[in-house]
Enzyme design. Structure first.
Site, mmCIF file in Angstrom:
data_model
loop_
_atom_site.group_PDB
_atom_site.id
_atom_site.type_symbol
_atom_site.label_atom_id
_atom_site.label_comp_id
_atom_site.label_asym_id
_atom_site.label_seq_id
_atom_site.Cartn_x
_atom_site.Cartn_y
_atom_site.Cartn_z
ATOM 1 N N HIS A 207 44.894 38.217 39.067
ATOM 2 C CA HIS A 207 44.470 37.670 37.777
ATOM 3 C C HIS A 207 45.396 37.988 36.619
ATOM 4 O O HIS A 207 45.206 37.480 35.531
ATOM 5 C CB HIS A 207 43.069 38.184 37.420
HETATM 6 N N1 UDP Z 1 35.693 42.813 40.765
HETATM 7 C C1 UDP Z 1 34.469 42.232 41.043
HETATM 8 N N2 UDP Z 1 34.457 40.961 41.556
HETATM 9 C C2 UDP Z 1 35.589 40.259 41.828
HETATM 10 C C3 UDP Z 1 36.839 40.884 41.548
HETATM 11 C C4 UDP Z 1 36.856 42.155 41.002
HETATM 12 O O1 UDP Z 1 33.414 42.839 40.848
HETATM 13 O O2 UDP Z 1 35.509 39.115 42.288
HETATM 14 C C5 UDP Z 1 35.707 44.175 40.210
HETATM 15 C C6 UDP Z 1 36.541 45.138 40.984
HETATM 16 O O3 UDP Z 1 35.819 45.712 42.036
HETATM 17 C C7 UDP Z 1 36.960 46.148 39.923
HETATM 18 C C8 UDP Z 1 36.998 45.330 38.671
HETATM 19 O O4 UDP Z 1 36.307 44.126 38.936
HETATM 20 O O5 UDP Z 1 35.984 47.156 39.750
HETATM 21 C C9 UDP Z 1 38.418 45.038 38.327
HETATM 22 O O6 UDP Z 1 38.479 44.107 37.324
HETATM 23 P P1 UDP Z 1 39.761 43.218 37.082
HETATM 24 O O7 UDP Z 1 40.539 43.109 38.331
HETATM 25 O O8 UDP Z 1 39.276 41.958 36.440
HETATM 26 O O9 UDP Z 1 40.535 44.015 35.954
HETATM 27 P P2 UDP Z 1 41.535 45.261 35.961
HETATM 28 O O10 UDP Z 1 40.930 46.373 36.726
HETATM 29 O O11 UDP Z 1 42.833 44.787 36.512
HETATM 30 O O12 UDP Z 1 41.656 45.608 34.514
#
Ligand code: UDP
Length: 379
Positions: A207
């Site tokens: 993403h």
């Molecule tokens: N996550 C979720 N569903 C999904 C994809 C990710 O619940 O379809 C959760 C994942 O387990 C993690 C969090 O979202 O806890 C991560 O968010 P994201 O990847 O959007 O952001 P980042 O961590 O890169 O800031």
């Protein structure tokens, strides 16, 4: 004491769920939390489902601000948040992570001289082209209490001259990983629903703007996942932006054997993470969850803020390079990580870099103590 919590994006809902639960259980009378949802993530699958499943109280304010350029979005949030802060007069403003909501919340509070708590402070990728890097550096700079998830984050802040009000109690995401692991295994039906076989599939997420907004990088990632899907089932819950861009660029054909899903509720995601043979991701949270659950991970970025996960060889940085991703896939799936899996997840091992799973409790105790003493740090 009144805390104004500002959230807006999926990973912030998960972190806030953990902290908010401790506020309700440990400080039912002393601490009132007012939750503001900026609206940055607004789809049912990226927002409401997290509030429902993780039992986060309904936000007192939903600002409904999403879309537009980074500047416009942050500016609109800043204007709206200023009004909320003025109306609520909180003792603290609490922000999480590194999104535009984090920056807008921190700026709104700083301009009104309300002390700021930044949870997940001190992380650095050292890549100023990432919007997240700009957001986190600026939020850290104006915060009074900086709760770092790791020692590396503490050191990053020290190098930038920030030592006052800096604490490392571990990562609230580790608190969440422990809290939801068993519930996910017993309650989630995601494996059955999609005929996914325990230990026999690769789980992918993508993403980050650096990947989705660069056609070459996105094509490399799609090519790599397509290649892997000829060897092993690949399950890919699609962030809405990624899905839209893959469609617009005509890259979906590269993913013809990949199981594309809507964004998953957190418990389903945690169930899949624990059941996966390998995880491929550009997400910060997912990289760490792979580490917590002892699942090898390929990080489709050039750098990571979570350097500890690289040290044991269970996470490999592969950029957005189909050949490197493919080689790492072969490498990591041929190794035996069963020992790693057995010893991770539930036990706090000495030397484990993300704390003991009680970060939220320590964070709140510290805020409470600071409030009572009246001492607020500044750097
Ligand atoms: N996550 C979720 N569903 C999904 C994809 C990710 O619940 O379809 C959760 C994942 O387990 C993690 C969090 O979202 O806890 C991560 O968010 P994201 O990847 O959007 O952001 P980042 O961590 O890169 O800031």
């Amino acid at each position: 004491m009144r805390i104004l919590t500002i959230v807006g994006a999926r990973p912030q809902f998960i972190k806030a769920a953990t902290v908010s639960r401790v506020i309700r259980s440990d400080y039912p009378h002393d601490l009132r939390e007012i939750i503001v949802h900026t609206g940055q993530h607004f789809d049912q699958s990226m927002s409401k489902v997290f509030f429902d499943d993780l039992e986060i109280p309904v936000p007192h304010y939903n600002l409904g601000i999403a879309g537009g350029g980074h500047g416009a979005m942050t500016g609109r949030m800043l204007e709206a948040l200023e009004k909320v802060v003025l109306a609520e007069k909180p003792d603290w403003v609490l922000v999480y992570g590194d999104t535009n909501s984090t920056l807008a919340g921190a700026l709104a509070a700083a301009k009104l001289h309300i002390p700021i708590v930044h949870v997940e402070a001190g992380l650095r990728s050292f890549n100023m082209n990432m919007p997240e890097e700009v957001n986190r550096i600026l939020a850290d700079r104006v915060s009074s209490l900086l709760f770092c998830p790791t020692e590396a984050a503490v050191k990053n802040l020290a190098k930038e001259g920030m030592k006052n009000g800096v604490f490392n109690f571990g990562d609230v995401m580790y608190d969440a990983a422990l809290f939801y692991a068993e519930r996910a295994r017993s309650e989630s039906l995601v494996l059955q629903k999609h005929a996914i076989h325990l230990g026999e599939f690769a789980l992918a997420t993508c993403h980050r703007a650096e990947n989705t907004d660069d056609p070459h990088r996105l094509k490399e990632i799609a090519t790599a996942l397509g290649l892997i899907s000829e060897k092993m089932q690949v399950v890919f819950p699609l962030h809405p932006r990624t899905g839209r861009i893959l469609r617009e660029r005509g890259f979906l054909s590269l993913l013809k054997n990949v199981r594309l899903l809507e964004p998953l509720p957190f418990l389903d995601m945690v169930a899949l993470e624990q059941a996966a043979k390998i995880i491929l991701t550009d997400s910060g949270g997912v990289q760490k969850e792979a580490f917590f659950y002892g699942v090898p991970c390929i990080t489709m970025r050039n750098e990571t803020e979570w350097v500890e996960t690289l040290e044991m060889g269970v996470n490999q940085l592969c950029g957005a390079d189909a050949e490197r991703i493919w080689c790492a896939f072969q490498d990591l799936t041929s190794m035996d990580f069963s020992q790693c899996k057995k010893s991770s997840g539930t036990a706090h091992k000495s030397g484990f870099p993300y704390g003991g799973g009680q970060a939220a409790k320590s964070i709140l105790k510290t805020i409470h103590n600071f409030s009572n003493s009246g001492a607020v740090a500044s750097n």
